[in-house]
Motif scaffolding. Structure first.
Motif, PDB file in Angstrom:
ATOM      1  N   ASN A  51      24.383  -3.336  23.391  1.00 21.32           N
ATOM      2  CA  ASN A  51      23.250  -2.763  24.119  1.00 21.32           C
ATOM      3  C   ASN A  51      22.785  -3.774  25.163  1.00 21.32           C
ATOM      4  O   ASN A  51      21.680  -4.295  25.109  1.00 21.32           O
ATOM      5  CB  ASN A  51      22.115  -2.401  23.167  1.00 21.32           C
ATOM      6  N   GLY A  52      23.673  -4.067  26.091  1.00 25.26           N
ATOM      7  CA  GLY A  52      23.403  -5.101  27.074  1.00 25.26           C
ATOM      8  C   GLY A  52      23.747  -6.475  26.530  1.00 25.26           C
ATOM      9  O   GLY A  52      24.030  -7.404  27.263  1.00 25.26           O
ATOM     10  N   HIS A  53      23.685  -6.577  25.216  1.00 24.53           N
ATOM     11  CA  HIS A  53      24.112  -7.782  24.520  1.00 24.53           C
ATOM     12  C   HIS A  53      24.756  -7.292  23.232  1.00 24.53           C
ATOM     13  O   HIS A  53      24.689  -6.093  22.930  1.00 24.53           O
ATOM     14  CB  HIS A  53      22.907  -8.662  24.210  1.00 24.53           C
ATOM     15  N   VAL A  54      25.335  -8.155  22.453  1.00 26.73           N
ATOM     16  CA  VAL A  54      25.924  -7.713  21.197  1.00 26.73           C
ATOM     17  C   VAL A  54      24.814  -7.585  20.152  1.00 26.73           C
ATOM     18  O   VAL A  54      24.193  -8.568  19.768  1.00 26.73           O
ATOM     19  CB  VAL A  54      27.003  -8.694  20.705  1.00 26.73           C
ATOM     20  N   CYS A  55      24.529  -6.331  19.729  1.00 29.98           N
ATOM     21  CA  CYS A  55      23.488  -6.087  18.730  1.00 29.98           C
ATOM     22  C   CYS A  55      23.947  -6.562  17.361  1.00 29.98           C
ATOM     23  O   CYS A  55      23.236  -7.257  16.657  1.00 29.98           O
ATOM     24  CB  CYS A  55      23.185  -4.603  18.619  1.00 29.98           C
ATOM     25  N   CYS A  56      25.134  -6.087  17.015  1.00 32.51           N
ATOM     26  CA  CYS A  56      25.680  -6.465  15.722  1.00 32.51           C
ATOM     27  C   CYS A  56      27.157  -6.162  15.751  1.00 32.51           C
ATOM     28  O   CYS A  56      27.633  -5.393  16.590  1.00 32.51           O
ATOM     29  CB  CYS A  56      25.000  -5.683  14.595  1.00 32.51           C
ATOM     30  N   GLU A  57      27.910  -6.758  14.864  1.00 29.78           N
ATOM     31  CA  GLU A  57      29.331  -6.459  14.780  1.00 29.78           C
ATOM     32  C   GLU A  57      29.838  -6.718  13.379  1.00 29.78           C
ATOM     33  O   GLU A  57      29.181  -7.408  12.590  1.00 29.78           O
ATOM     34  CB  GLU A  57      30.134  -7.264  15.800  1.00 29.78           C
ATOM     35  N   GLY A  58      30.983  -6.147  13.085  1.00 25.24           N
ATOM     36  CA  GLY A  58      31.557  -6.344  11.761  1.00 25.24           C
ATOM     37  C   GLY A  58      32.408  -5.162  11.372  1.00 25.24           C
ATOM     38  O   GLY A  58      32.802  -4.352  12.223  1.00 25.24           O
ATOM     39  N   ALA A  59      32.676  -5.069  10.085  1.00 26.57           N
ATOM     40  CA  ALA A  59      33.447  -3.942   9.581  1.00 26.57           C
ATOM     41  C   ALA A  59      32.638  -2.658   9.821  1.00 26.57           C
ATOM     42  O   ALA A  59      31.409  -2.702   9.863  1.00 26.57           O
ATOM     43  CB  ALA A  59      33.723  -4.130   8.098  1.00 26.57           C
ATOM     44  N   PRO A  60      33.327  -1.506   9.993  1.00 27.71           N
ATOM     45  CA  PRO A  60      32.619  -0.262  10.305  1.00 27.71           C
ATOM     46  C   PRO A  60      31.454   0.044   9.362  1.00 27.71           C
ATOM     47  O   PRO A  60      30.350   0.359   9.828  1.00 27.71           O
ATOM     48  CB  PRO A  60      33.718   0.791  10.179  1.00 27.71           C
ATOM     49  N   GLN A  61      31.690  -0.071   8.049  1.00 27.79           N
ATOM     50  CA  GLN A  61      30.629   0.285   7.095  1.00 27.79           C
ATOM     51  C   GLN A  61      29.444  -0.666   7.245  1.00 27.79           C
ATOM     52  O   GLN A  61      28.294  -0.250   7.204  1.00 27.79           O
ATOM     53  CB  GLN A  61      31.149   0.224   5.655  1.00 27.79           C
ATOM     54  N   ASP A  96      13.378  -5.098  21.130  1.00 34.57           N
ATOM     55  CA  ASP A  96      12.777  -6.372  21.528  1.00 34.57           C
ATOM     56  C   ASP A  96      13.427  -7.008  22.755  1.00 34.57           C
ATOM     57  O   ASP A  96      12.829  -7.165  23.799  1.00 34.57           O
ATOM     58  CB  ASP A  96      12.891  -7.416  20.386  1.00 34.57           C
ATOM     59  N   HIS A  97      14.701  -7.357  22.573  1.00 36.44           N
ATOM     60  CA  HIS A  97      15.326  -8.188  23.594  1.00 36.44           C
ATOM     61  C   HIS A  97      16.309  -7.397  24.451  1.00 36.44           C
ATOM     62  O   HIS A  97      17.273  -7.933  24.955  1.00 36.44           O
ATOM     63  CB  HIS A  97      16.026  -9.388  22.940  1.00 36.44           C
ATOM     64  N   ALA A  98      16.048  -6.093  24.597  1.00 39.91           N
ATOM     65  CA  ALA A  98      16.957  -5.308  25.422  1.00 39.91           C
ATOM     66  C   ALA A  98      16.768  -5.683  26.894  1.00 39.91           C
ATOM     67  O   ALA A  98      15.665  -5.679  27.396  1.00 39.91           O
ATOM     68  CB  ALA A  98      16.677  -3.821  25.244  1.00 39.91           C
ATOM     69  N   PRO A  99      17.851  -6.008  27.585  1.00 40.73           N
ATOM     70  CA  PRO A  99      17.742  -6.283  29.018  1.00 40.73           C
ATOM     71  C   PRO A  99      17.706  -4.967  29.789  1.00 40.73           C
ATOM     72  O   PRO A  99      17.837  -3.893  29.208  1.00 40.73           O
ATOM     73  CB  PRO A  99      19.033  -7.033  29.310  1.00 40.73           C
ATOM     74  N   ALA A 100      17.517  -5.093  31.089  1.00 36.15           N
ATOM     75  CA  ALA A 100      17.557  -3.886  31.913  1.00 36.15           C
ATOM     76  C   ALA A 100      18.956  -3.313  31.838  1.00 36.15           C
ATOM     77  O   ALA A 100      19.928  -4.019  32.023  1.00 36.15           O
ATOM     78  CB  ALA A 100      17.220  -4.247  33.352  1.00 36.15           C
ATOM     79  N   HIS A 101      19.068  -2.054  31.517  1.00 37.35           N
ATOM     80  CA  HIS A 101      20.416  -1.500  31.479  1.00 37.35           C
ATOM     81  C   HIS A 101      20.458  -0.103  32.064  1.00 37.35           C
ATOM     82  O   HIS A 101      21.121   0.784  31.580  1.00 37.35           O
ATOM     83  CB  HIS A 101      20.949  -1.519  30.049  1.00 37.35           C
ATOM     84  N   TYR A 122      21.832  -1.543  14.358  1.00 26.89           N
ATOM     85  CA  TYR A 122      22.612  -0.366  14.685  1.00 26.89           C
ATOM     86  C   TYR A 122      21.792   0.889  14.448  1.00 26.89           C
ATOM     87  O   TYR A 122      21.737   1.805  15.276  1.00 26.89           O
ATOM     88  CB  TYR A 122      23.881  -0.345  13.836  1.00 26.89           C
ATOM     89  N   ARG A 123      21.072   0.916  13.308  1.00 27.47           N
ATOM     90  CA  ARG A 123      20.289   2.101  12.973  1.00 27.47           C
ATOM     91  C   ARG A 123      19.101   2.248  13.906  1.00 27.47           C
ATOM     92  O   ARG A 123      18.690   3.368  14.218  1.00 27.47           O
ATOM     93  CB  ARG A 123      19.835   2.014  11.524  1.00 27.47           C
ATOM     94  N   ALA A 124      18.602   1.113  14.391  1.00 29.55           N
ATOM     95  CA  ALA A 124      17.518   1.191  15.368  1.00 29.55           C
ATOM     96  C   ALA A 124      18.024   1.883  16.639  1.00 29.55           C
ATOM     97  O   ALA A 124      17.308   2.653  17.275  1.00 29.55           O
ATOM     98  CB  ALA A 124      17.024  -0.215  15.703  1.00 29.55           C
ATOM     99  N   LEU A 125      19.283   1.643  16.972  1.00 29.52           N
ATOM    100  CA  LEU A 125      19.849   2.245  18.176  1.00 29.52           C
ATOM    101  C   LEU A 125      20.208   3.707  17.968  1.00 29.52           C
ATOM    102  O   LEU A 125      19.964   4.563  18.806  1.00 29.52           O
ATOM    103  CB  LEU A 125      21.119   1.494  18.585  1.00 29.52           C
ATOM    104  N   PHE A 126      20.853   3.980  16.829  1.00 29.73           N
ATOM    105  CA  PHE A 126      21.448   5.308  16.672  1.00 29.73           C
ATOM    106  C   PHE A 126      20.730   6.193  15.672  1.00 29.73           C
ATOM    107  O   PHE A 126      21.159   7.308  15.420  1.00 29.73           O
ATOM    108  CB  PHE A 126      22.916   5.163  16.277  1.00 29.73           C
ATOM    109  N   GLY A 127      19.680   5.706  15.071  1.00 31.49           N
ATOM    110  CA  GLY A 127      18.897   6.563  14.192  1.00 31.49           C
ATOM    111  C   GLY A 127      19.360   6.489  12.748  1.00 31.49           C
ATOM    112  O   GLY A 127      20.438   6.004  12.427  1.00 31.49           O
ATOM    113  N   GLU A 128      18.472   6.994  11.872  1.00 29.42           N
ATOM    114  CA  GLU A 128      18.750   6.957  10.431  1.00 29.42           C
ATOM    115  C   GLU A 128      19.471   8.238  10.025  1.00 29.42           C
ATOM    116  O   GLU A 128      19.665   9.135  10.817  1.00 29.42           O
ATOM    117  CB  GLU A 128      17.417   6.893   9.658  1.00 29.42           C
TER     118      GLU A 128
END
Lengths: 246, 264
Positions: free
Chosen positions: A196-206, A238-243, A214-220
């Motif tokens: 989201n302009g920066h790396v929010c999170c990463e890892g295995a799919p689950q 919080d730290h989302a840049p202009a996108h 991720y849930r903040a971005l895509f909902g519960e």
């Protein structure tokens, strides 16, 4: 060649005054399937273009393994109607390939026998698979797919991704894709990067699907899967840049 | 053989068509028609410059066409739509060129010859320039063909394959400037774009691959140059416009023929 194919360190990309990517650390290794997810304007395509070398970083570094070959499947390829193009001719761009190699690539992509057809006469699914076949002919170390299933229905997209997994098994190439079809893609990925302009999170799919960022971005609720289709990005971050630009 | 003005005119026209038609395919595929116009119109300023400085017309036209093409390429994507930018540049270049020509006192100048061409006065020297230019353009386009085609399809596709699309764009720009400089004598600045676009558009319904389209376009362009010359000789009409009229008629026939073929 080393295991690491491409990596970025502190990558920042600007379009004019707006910062599209800031301080992105990213890498992909030989044989990995990595999916990038993120809302519209989160810089997914920008990251791909920077990795290909199409955009100069404002700061940060991009490192490619020596002799890296990339097979690229663009989001969409608009063929001007004035440009006649058979499938066979398209597969020979930019380098001539033997007709036998072209036939094998079409087989591998799941669309055998289309050589003599005009590109403009193909269905959406056939077109994307021909793009895939052309990318495979480069014998890539890294296959990059930018929303390659955008024009396909769900069964079509699922079949397309099964084909990608097959290709990885057959050729051992790494696959980097941007996608909206989370429910199909995430299961097939070794690693998911949420952007989201920066790396929010990463890892295995689950792990990513359960991550708070991720849930903040895509909902519960849906474990993130289908929410993206209607995502309008109206939350605070919080730290989302202009996108706005992407 | 070259002593006959009709032979020289035919060779000049055929040489120009040979260079213009394959390049014209890229102009059509990349939707650069207006870009071609702007470059061609700027060349009239180059003509004025050449006359003022007593330089060869070809050199002045080439330099100004190059400057025009390059500045448009560099300016594009900086605030104005390409369309607007070219509209401004094309017509102001023509206007400034015409104004500049009017300052040239004491030089007998037939402006019409530069606006619409004067193929019947093509000299041996002109023929040398035309065919050298044509060879350069055809060679350049043939050499870069695959890269140009890939960059035309999709710039990112080209980049991923290790091709710099901006460099290919520069190749086209250079080739376009050479064609403009070469074609001034034959069809004049106002009709150059026609020799680029109409043969390519005429060839489209008959081609299944890009290469076939370029070859057919070159054939159509050369046939039209030859036919136009003959018609203009018979009917005593201005040659440049007659050549364009012939190729336009071929386009109409091909389009109509294509329609009928598909309808039946």
């Amino acid at each position: 060649m080393s295991r690491r194919l491409v990596s970025t360190r502190g990558l920042t990309v600007r379009y004019g005054d707006s910062t599209v990517l800031s301080d992105v650390d990213f890498h992909i290794d030989r044989g990995e399937i990595v999916t990038i997810v993120g809302p519209n304007g989160s810089g997914k395509s920008t990251l791909l273009r920077a990795l290909i070398g199409g955009l100069a970083p404002a700061s940060g570094r991009i490192e490619r393994a020596e002799g890296l070959t990339i097979g690229y499947v663009p989001q969409k390829l608009v063929l001007d109607p004035t440009l006649p193009m058979t499938v066979a001719r398209f597969l020979s761009l930019p380098r001539r390939v033997a007709s036998r190699a072209a036939r094998d690539a079409l087989d591998q992509a799941g669309v055998p026998g289309l050589e003599r057809r005009q590109m403009a006469a193909l269905s959406g699914g056939q077109f994307q698979r021909v793009l895939l076949a052309r990318a495979l002919l480069e014998e890539p170390d890294l296959l990059i797919l930018d929303e390659a299933t955008a024009g396909l229905d769900q069964p079509g997209a699922a079949a397309f991704y099964r084909r990608i997994e097959q290709v990885r098994r057959d050729t051992g190439c790494a696959v980097l894709m941007v996608s909206h079809d989370l429910h199909v893609v995430m299961a097939a990925s070794d690693r998911v990067v949420c952007l989201n302009g920066h790396v929010c999170c990463e890892g295995a799919p689950q792990a990513v699907a359960a991550a708070p960022d991720y849930r903040a971005l895509f909902g519960e609720g849906t474990r993130g899967a289908l929410a993206l289709y209607r995502h309008h990005h109206d939350h605070d971050h919080d730290h989302a840049p202009a996108h706005e630009a992407s | 053989m070259l002593d006959d003005f009709m032979t020289r005119a035919a060779l000049g026209g055929i040489g120009t068509a040979l260079a213009a038609a394959p390049l014209g395919c890229f102009v059509v595929w990349r939707r650069m028609a207006y870009f071609g116009d702007a470059t061609a119109h700027a060349a009239i300023l180059g003509v004025a410059l050449s006359l003022a400085l007593a330089m060869p017309i070809f050199a002045g036209a080439l330099v100004i066409a190059l400057v025009m093409a390059t500045s448009v390429t560099l300016l594009s994507g900086r605030g104005y739509a390409m369309d607007t930018l070219l509209g401004v540049m094309a017509h102001s270049a023509l206007a400034f060129g015409l104004v500049a020509v009017s300052f040239l006192e004491g030089i007998q100048l037939d402006l019409m010859a530069y606006l619409f061409g004067d193929i019947l006065s093509v000299s041996r020297g002109d023929l040398g320039v035309i065919w050298s230019g044509a060879a350069l353009v055809v060679g350049l386009v043939a050499w870069r063909w695959s890269a140009l085609l890939t960059a035309t399809l999709n710039p990112d596709l080209a980049r991923a394959a290790g091709i710099d699309p901006r460099r290919e764009e520069l190749v086209l720009t250079l080739a376009l400037a050479v064609v403009v400089a070469v074609a001034i004598k034959v069809v004049g600045v106002l009709l150059i774009t026609a020799m680029l676009i109409i043969p390519a558009a005429t060839a489209r319904p008959f081609a299944r691959t890009p290469e076939a389209m370029a070859v057919i376009a070159a054939g159509i362009g050369m046939a039209a140059a030859w036919g136009g010359l003959l018609v203009s000789y018979r009917l005593d009409t201005p040659t440049g416009p007659t050549i364009v009229a012939v190729v336009a008629s071929l386009f109409a026939l091909a389009t109509l023929g294509g329609r009928l073929l598909r309808a039946s």
